[in-house]
Design a protein around this motif. Structure first.
Motif, PDB file in Angstrom:
ATOM      1  N   ARG A 184      80.631 -67.746 -64.987  1.00 26.54           N
ATOM      2  CA  ARG A 184      82.113 -68.059 -65.688  1.00 26.54           C
ATOM      3  C   ARG A 184      83.044 -67.127 -64.851  1.00 26.54           C
ATOM      4  O   ARG A 184      84.209 -68.053 -64.699  1.00 26.54           O
ATOM      5  N   ARG A 185      82.870 -65.731 -64.405  1.00 28.58           N
ATOM      6  CA  ARG A 185      83.830 -65.230 -63.669  1.00 28.58           C
ATOM      7  C   ARG A 185      84.218 -66.138 -62.453  1.00 28.58           C
ATOM      8  O   ARG A 185      85.592 -66.239 -62.025  1.00 28.58           O
ATOM      9  N   LEU A 186      83.282 -66.412 -61.811  1.00 27.42           N
ATOM     10  CA  LEU A 186      83.413 -67.161 -60.483  1.00 27.42           C
ATOM     11  C   LEU A 186      84.193 -68.763 -60.819  1.00 27.42           C
ATOM     12  O   LEU A 186      84.924 -68.807 -60.340  1.00 27.42           O
ATOM     13  N   VAL A 187      83.779 -69.220 -61.929  1.00 33.04           N
ATOM     14  CA  VAL A 187      84.484 -70.542 -62.227  1.00 33.04           C
ATOM     15  C   VAL A 187      85.988 -70.104 -62.440  1.00 33.04           C
ATOM     16  O   VAL A 187      86.753 -71.085 -61.982  1.00 33.04           O
ATOM     17  N   ASP A 188      86.165 -68.995 -63.120  1.00 37.80           N
ATOM     18  CA  ASP A 188      87.709 -69.043 -63.529  1.00 37.80           C
ATOM     19  C   ASP A 188      88.539 -68.621 -62.100  1.00 37.80           C
ATOM     20  O   ASP A 188      89.476 -68.990 -62.141  1.00 37.80           O
ATOM     21  N   ALA A 245      86.176 -58.978 -59.567  1.00 35.14           N
ATOM     22  CA  ALA A 245      86.358 -60.144 -59.074  1.00 35.14           C
ATOM     23  C   ALA A 245      84.888 -60.591 -58.190  1.00 35.14           C
ATOM     24  O   ALA A 245      84.097 -59.770 -57.950  1.00 35.14           O
ATOM     25  N   VAL A 246      84.670 -61.812 -57.815  1.00 28.97           N
ATOM     26  CA  VAL A 246      83.488 -62.489 -57.377  1.00 28.97           C
ATOM     27  C   VAL A 246      83.788 -62.667 -55.692  1.00 28.97           C
ATOM     28  O   VAL A 246      82.897 -62.534 -54.850  1.00 28.97           O
ATOM     29  N   LEU A 247      84.978 -63.519 -55.593  1.00 25.31           N
ATOM     30  CA  LEU A 247      85.314 -63.976 -54.322  1.00 25.31           C
ATOM     31  C   LEU A 247      86.088 -62.983 -53.690  1.00 25.31           C
ATOM     32  O   LEU A 247      87.034 -62.210 -54.029  1.00 25.31           O
ATOM     33  N   ASP A 248      85.762 -62.865 -52.254  1.00 23.00           N
ATOM     34  CA  ASP A 248      86.329 -62.139 -51.193  1.00 23.00           C
ATOM     35  C   ASP A 248      87.612 -62.951 -50.642  1.00 23.00           C
ATOM     36  O   ASP A 248      87.375 -63.563 -49.660  1.00 23.00           O
ATOM     37  N   LEU A 249      88.732 -62.919 -51.426  1.00 19.66           N
ATOM     38  CA  LEU A 249      89.890 -64.028 -50.915  1.00 19.66           C
ATOM     39  C   LEU A 249      90.317 -63.369 -49.653  1.00 19.66           C
ATOM     40  O   LEU A 249      90.655 -64.543 -48.403  1.00 19.66           O
ATOM     41  N   PRO A 250      90.297 -61.954 -49.405  1.00 21.74           N
ATOM     42  CA  PRO A 250      91.084 -62.017 -47.970  1.00 21.74           C
ATOM     43  C   PRO A 250      89.968 -62.355 -46.709  1.00 21.74           C
ATOM     44  O   PRO A 250      90.610 -62.827 -45.645  1.00 21.74           O
ATOM     45  N   ALA A 251      88.600 -62.323 -46.947  1.00 19.45           N
ATOM     46  CA  ALA A 251      87.769 -62.696 -46.079  1.00 19.45           C
ATOM     47  C   ALA A 251      87.986 -64.204 -45.820  1.00 19.45           C
ATOM     48  O   ALA A 251      87.816 -64.582 -44.719  1.00 19.45           O
ATOM     49  N   LEU A 252      88.121 -64.802 -46.921  1.00 20.14           N
ATOM     50  CA  LEU A 252      88.248 -66.417 -46.966  1.00 20.14           C
ATOM     51  C   LEU A 252      89.670 -66.702 -46.072  1.00 20.14           C
ATOM     52  O   LEU A 252      89.481 -67.680 -45.050  1.00 20.14           O
ATOM     53  N   THR A 292      87.123 -79.616 -63.931  1.00 21.12           N
ATOM     54  CA  THR A 292      87.565 -81.084 -64.066  1.00 21.12           C
ATOM     55  C   THR A 292      88.980 -81.086 -63.877  1.00 21.12           C
ATOM     56  O   THR A 292      89.655 -80.651 -64.993  1.00 21.12           O
ATOM     57  N   ARG A 293      89.614 -81.649 -63.007  1.00 17.51           N
ATOM     58  CA  ARG A 293      91.132 -81.729 -63.039  1.00 17.51           C
ATOM     59  C   ARG A 293      91.773 -80.420 -63.069  1.00 17.51           C
ATOM     60  O   ARG A 293      92.980 -80.173 -63.823  1.00 17.51           O
ATOM     61  N   GLY A 294      91.272 -79.236 -62.321  1.00 19.12           N
ATOM     62  CA  GLY A 294      91.731 -78.313 -62.283  1.00 19.12           C
ATOM     63  C   GLY A 294      91.347 -77.242 -63.669  1.00 19.12           C
ATOM     64  O   GLY A 294      91.594 -75.954 -63.555  1.00 19.12           O
ATOM     65  N   ARG A 295      90.522 -77.667 -64.600  1.00 15.01           N
ATOM     66  CA  ARG A 295      90.236 -77.003 -65.846  1.00 15.01           C
ATOM     67  C   ARG A 295      88.628 -76.768 -65.996  1.00 15.01           C
ATOM     68  O   ARG A 295      87.952 -77.807 -65.555  1.00 15.01           O
ATOM     69  N   PRO A 296      88.290 -75.582 -66.141  1.00 14.26           N
ATOM     70  CA  PRO A 296      86.972 -75.336 -66.442  1.00 14.26           C
ATOM     71  C   PRO A 296      86.429 -76.369 -67.362  1.00 14.26           C
ATOM     72  O   PRO A 296      87.014 -76.540 -68.531  1.00 14.26           O
ATOM     73  N   VAL A 297      85.022 -76.874 -67.265  1.00 16.90           N
ATOM     74  CA  VAL A 297      84.562 -77.688 -68.597  1.00 16.90           C
ATOM     75  C   VAL A 297      83.963 -76.894 -69.270  1.00 16.90           C
ATOM     76  O   VAL A 297      82.918 -76.165 -69.365  1.00 16.90           O
ATOM     77  N   ALA A 298      84.676 -77.007 -70.824  1.00 13.64           N
ATOM     78  CA  ALA A 298      84.141 -76.028 -71.759  1.00 13.64           C
ATOM     79  C   ALA A 298      82.591 -76.396 -72.260  1.00 13.64           C
ATOM     80  O   ALA A 298      81.833 -75.347 -72.336  1.00 13.64           O
ATOM     81  N   GLU A 299      82.066 -77.646 -71.976  1.00 14.14           N
ATOM     82  CA  GLU A 299      80.731 -77.798 -72.552  1.00 14.14           C
ATOM     83  C   GLU A 299      79.795 -77.171 -71.498  1.00 14.14           C
ATOM     84  O   GLU A 299      78.937 -76.861 -71.837  1.00 14.14           O
ATOM     85  N   SER A 300      80.381 -77.101 -70.278  1.00 13.73           N
ATOM     86  CA  SER A 300      79.385 -76.532 -69.365  1.00 13.73           C
ATOM     87  C   SER A 300      79.203 -74.983 -69.181  1.00 13.73           C
ATOM     88  O   SER A 300      78.393 -74.468 -68.842  1.00 13.73           O
ATOM     89  N   LEU A 301      80.433 -74.270 -69.745  1.00 15.99           N
ATOM     90  CA  LEU A 301      80.203 -72.726 -69.948  1.00 15.99           C
ATOM     91  C   LEU A 301      79.309 -72.374 -70.617  1.00 15.99           C
ATOM     92  O   LEU A 301      78.640 -71.428 -70.351  1.00 15.99           O
ATOM     93  N   ALA A 302      78.461 -72.996 -71.568  1.00 16.48           N
ATOM     94  CA  ALA A 302      77.485 -72.596 -72.325  1.00 16.48           C
ATOM     95  C   ALA A 302      76.161 -72.467 -71.629  1.00 16.48           C
ATOM     96  O   ALA A 302      75.183 -71.896 -71.959  1.00 16.48           O
ATOM     97  N   PHE A 303      76.239 -73.045 -70.403  1.00 17.98           N
ATOM     98  CA  PHE A 303      74.914 -72.937 -69.579  1.00 17.98           C
ATOM     99  C   PHE A 303      75.312 -72.026 -68.354  1.00 17.98           C
ATOM    100  O   PHE A 303      74.236 -71.969 -67.604  1.00 17.98           O
ATOM    101  N   LEU A 304      76.365 -71.059 -68.313  1.00 15.39           N
ATOM    102  CA  LEU A 304      76.709 -70.273 -67.266  1.00 15.39           C
ATOM    103  C   LEU A 304      76.513 -68.717 -67.893  1.00 15.39           C
ATOM    104  O   LEU A 304      76.820 -68.594 -69.016  1.00 15.39           O
ATOM    105  N   SER A 305      75.971 -67.804 -67.042  1.00 14.46           N
ATOM    106  CA  SER A 305      76.111 -66.576 -67.200  1.00 14.46           C
ATOM    107  C   SER A 305      77.475 -65.795 -67.235  1.00 14.46           C
ATOM    108  O   SER A 305      78.317 -66.520 -66.723  1.00 14.46           O
ATOM    109  N   PRO A 306      77.873 -64.763 -67.582  1.00 12.06           N
ATOM    110  CA  PRO A 306      78.890 -64.105 -67.603  1.00 12.06           C
ATOM    111  C   PRO A 306      79.519 -64.128 -65.923  1.00 12.06           C
ATOM    112  O   PRO A 306      80.746 -64.347 -65.813  1.00 12.06           O
ATOM    113  N   LEU A 307      78.747 -63.778 -64.918  1.00 14.21           N
ATOM    114  CA  LEU A 307      79.124 -63.954 -63.562  1.00 14.21           C
ATOM    115  C   LEU A 307      79.544 -65.221 -63.184  1.00 14.21           C
ATOM    116  O   LEU A 307      80.502 -65.429 -62.519  1.00 14.21           O
TER     117      LEU A 307
END
Length: 310
Positions: free
Chosen positions: A131-135, A45-52, A114-129
């Motif tokens: 992408r996990r953050l977006v998810d 995981a990337v986000l610390d949800l308990p801290a948030l 966008t509208r709650g869904r990851p933008v497929a075209e933008s994922l190609a510009f993202l590193s694996p980390l």
């Protein structure tokens, strides 16, 4: 929205919410579990949800908070990796410089959700980390953590997110967000940002640009929560020509599609100027120039992503 030298601590900005229960804040990760080879936490995981969820919001001049420690992993490591891997391609320049709107701005944006869904075209510009953050940003767990931190019911909201670059001269004028933007969260990814580069996020007490209640610098991995109200004035001051790098921001909105959008920003489906004039993007080493489609939309166009500016 953006950054600047932070001058106000949460405890001095107003009363804050009480502590959350230990059960709500418990972290289900098992200590000592081997982690992935990047900067995220043991579970990947990337986000610390308990801290948030434990965030304490100021109440004046409206509900907001400056946060640290919302990213998992060894101190600073995840933020550094997200900074190093901040997307460099696919951005489009969006600006409004006049007309009927009191809110003027200039930013470059890459839609991520966008509208709650990851933008497929933008994922190609993202590193694996990234992408996990977006998810994770699109997950029910993140929505629940922000709802608990802010006290805002977010169940019917859709999430919109984008990566934002501010080059020299880029800004956002004092404004309140549209009524449908219930909560906004920002993260900053600049390990170096001296005060002389300006480009600060200002928490304002009124529409006046000099009515500054707090000024927030883009510290790496730091975050800001803003709860929208009729008084939630804020701005981003123009980035100095002396800045040698873009100001890098991750921007998330919780948007209520049932809300009245009769004031503030134009509602979804309306359009603002979106231009990509020659020479406006900074060539990043080893990358293509962001937003080089050269597309020009009319004065009522919205940049094709469905995202509204904040």
């Amino acid at each position: 929205m953006s950054d600047g030298p932070s001058t106000t601590a949460m405890s001095s900005s107003g009363d804050s919410r009480g502590p959350k229960s230990p059960e709500d804040c418990a972290d289900s990760r098992v200590p000592g579990t081997p982690g992935p080879p990047d900067g995220s936490g043991p579970s990947g995981a990337v986000l610390d949800l308990p801290a948030l969820r434990r965030a304490e919001l100021a109440e004046r001049p409206y509900h907001w908070a400056e946060l640290s420690g919302t990213l998992l992993g060894p101190p600073g490591r995840t933020a550094r990796q997200l900074e190093e891997e901040f997307p460099a391609r696919g951005f489009r320049l969006t600006e409004r410089t006049g007309g009927d709107s009191e809110k003027t701005y200039r930013t470059r944006n890459l839609p991520l959700i966008t509208r709650g869904r990851p933008v497929a075209e933008s994922l190609a510009f993202l590193s694996p980390l990234w992408r996990r953050l977006v998810d994770e940003l699109a997950s029910p767990g993140y929505r629940a953590a922000v709802a608990e931190a802010t006290g805002c019911p977010l169940g019917r909201c859709v999430i919109e997110a984008r990566a934002v670059r501010y080059g020299p001269g880029y800004w956002i004028a004092p404004h309140t967000d549209r009524p449908d933007k219930v909560v906004t969260q920002l993260w900053y990814f600049n390990s170096e940002w001296p005060a002389r580069w300006q480009g600060s996020l200002r928490i304002l007490g009124s529409p006046a640009a000099d009515d500054i209640r707090a000024e927030i610098a883009p510290r790496p991995g730091s975050s800001v929560l803003l709860v929208r109200s009729a008084d939630s004035w804020h701005s981003v001051t123009p980035v100095s020509a002396a800045a040698s790098q873009d100001r890098r921001t991750l921007l998330v909105h919780f948007v209520d599609p049932t809300a009245d959008t009769g004031s503030g920003d134009p509602p979804p489906g309306t359009r603002v100027a979106d231009v990509e004039p020659p020479g406006t993007d900074v060539q990043l080493p080893g990358t293509e120039r962001p937003g080089t489609d050269g597309q020009r939309l009319g004065p009522d166009d919205r940049g094709g992503s469905g995202l509204s500016l904040s």
